[in-house]
Design an enzyme around this catalytic site. Structure first.
Site, short mmCIF file in Angstrom:
data_model
loop_
_atom_site.label_atom_id
_atom_site.label_comp_id
_atom_site.label_asym_id
_atom_site.label_seq_id
_atom_site.Cartn_x
_atom_site.Cartn_y
_atom_site.Cartn_z
N ASP A 94 10.26 10.43 2.29
CA ASP A 94 10.45 9.50 1.17
C ASP A 94 11.94 9.18 1.04
O ASP A 94 12.77 9.71 1.79
CB ASP A 94 9.90 10.09 -0.14
CG ASP A 94 9.35 9.01 -1.07
OD1 ASP A 94 10.00 7.94 -1.19
OD2 ASP A 94 8.28 9.20 -1.67
N HIS B 215 -0.45 -1.21 -0.80
CA HIS B 215 -0.76 -2.20 -1.83
C HIS B 215 0.49 -2.68 -2.57
O HIS B 215 0.44 -3.66 -3.30
CB HIS B 215 -1.82 -1.67 -2.81
CG HIS B 215 -1.32 -0.62 -3.76
ND1 HIS B 215 -2.00 -0.31 -4.92
CD2 HIS B 215 -0.23 0.18 -3.76
CE1 HIS B 215 -1.36 0.63 -5.57
NE2 HIS B 215 -0.29 0.95 -4.88
#
Length: 334
Positions: free
Chosen positions: A197, A243
């Site tokens: 991340d 998404h």
């Protein structure tokens, strides 16, 4: 079937009910009622609220089944209302507060402007969501709590329903604090993990994974998935990632994963999958939120995910329902 006007009015009334729910969460009403019934005046003092205004909100919350009357001008929690206690298992308090956070509230209220222009009104005012959160530590904490609470059901089912390779290494791409990765590693004791991340996220991930006793089985790597992802792993998990991005960006992320993965590797996409029909579905509700907050973000059907995979030299092989509206989509090299 309800009359169409009933459905419309229920949606209109839903905004007022959510505002009352948000007030309950922000003021910590459930925490202040945790030890038993309290009068409105005493509750207002505990919440540092205006008693007459609070009384009106309590009336709405009572009608929603979150509170019930107790004695003269008193209230107590119901079982449903107890879910907003901070110490409740899988508490919903932070989730409600996150949805009422300044930026989220602005985004949904300005959806008409987003639709007029095709550009997120939220992004125009606050920038990208993750930049917004990085500059607001309290909002970032609420967002983490919200994502964790939302993920409880489908994370547990992911570990139960998917047959992970027992000695595999899995990279959790944009894995946040590592809640999903930790669940998978605990259920598969011979697997190893890599939490990948952005730099400002990784410190919290190291602390969490160490606290879970998984530091010796999991590396934490900082980076940007548009530049590349850790190479050579057997499984790449992207949970609630694609998404957030339009098709071209989503394909770019998938291509980087495809280049990095082992020849026999697989990609797992954990997302809400839109139904093929027109029935009400959580995915449609979430799609409105994605439209409001991000430029280009969109919920997709399984066919639309298959098309993204095809552009990234991958092919869809399975879709597994995980509950809470989420599905696991598996893809392998084509």
């Amino acid at each position: 079937m309800p009359h169409s006007d009933d459905l419309l009015w229920d949606a209109v009334s839903g905004l007022s009910r959510f505002a009352a729910l948000l007030t309950m969460a922000e003021l910590g009403v459930a925490d202040h009622l945790a030890d038993g019934p309290v009068t409105t005046e005493e509750l207002a003092e505990r919440c540092q609220a205006h008693a007459p205004a609070l009384r009106r909100v309590l009336r709405e919350l009572t009608s929603m089944g979150l509170l019930r009357p107790a004695g003269t001008d008193g209230h107590e929690l119901t079982e449903r209302g107890s879910a907003l206690r901070s110490d409740a298992p899988h508490s919903l308090r932070s989730s409600i507060r996150m949805l009422g956070e300044e930026g989220f509230w602005y985004a949904m209220g300005n959806l008409p402007e987003t639709v007029r222009t095709g550009k997120s009104a939220f992004a125009a005012r606050f920038g990208h969501l993750y930049e917004h959160l990085a500059a607001r530590p309290e909002a970032s904490r609420l967002f983490d709590d919200y994502m964790r609470a939302r993920a409880v059901t489908f994370t547990e089912n992911l570990a139960k329903r998917y047959d992970f390779p027992q000695t595999a290494t899995m990279v959790d791409v944009a894995g946040g604090k590592g809640h999903i990765l930790a669940t998978v590693l605990r259920a598969n004791p011979d697997m190893r993990g890599v939490l990948f991340d952005l730099d400002h996220v990784t410190e919290g991930a190291r602390e969490y994974l160490t606290g879970e006793g998984l530091a010796d089985r999991c590396d934490v790597v900082a980076g940007d998935f548009f530049a590349g992802v850790p190479a050579g792993a057997d499984v790449y998990l992207l949970a609630s990632v694609l998404h957030n991005w339009g098709d071209d960006d989503a394909v770019g992320i998938l291509r980087n994963v495809r280049r990095a993965m082992a020849p026999s590797g697989r990609v797992l996409i954990l997302e809400v999958v839109l139904p093929d029909g027109t029935e009400p579905h959580l995915g449609n509700d979430l799609d409105m939120r994605m439209l409001a907050i991000f430029d280009g973000a969109v919920e997709r059907s399984s066919q639309e995910y298959a098309a993204l995979f095809g552009r990234a030299d991958l092919k869809l092989t399975d879709v597994i329902e995980l509950g809470a509206g989420a599905s696991l989509i598996e893809a392998v090299p084509s």
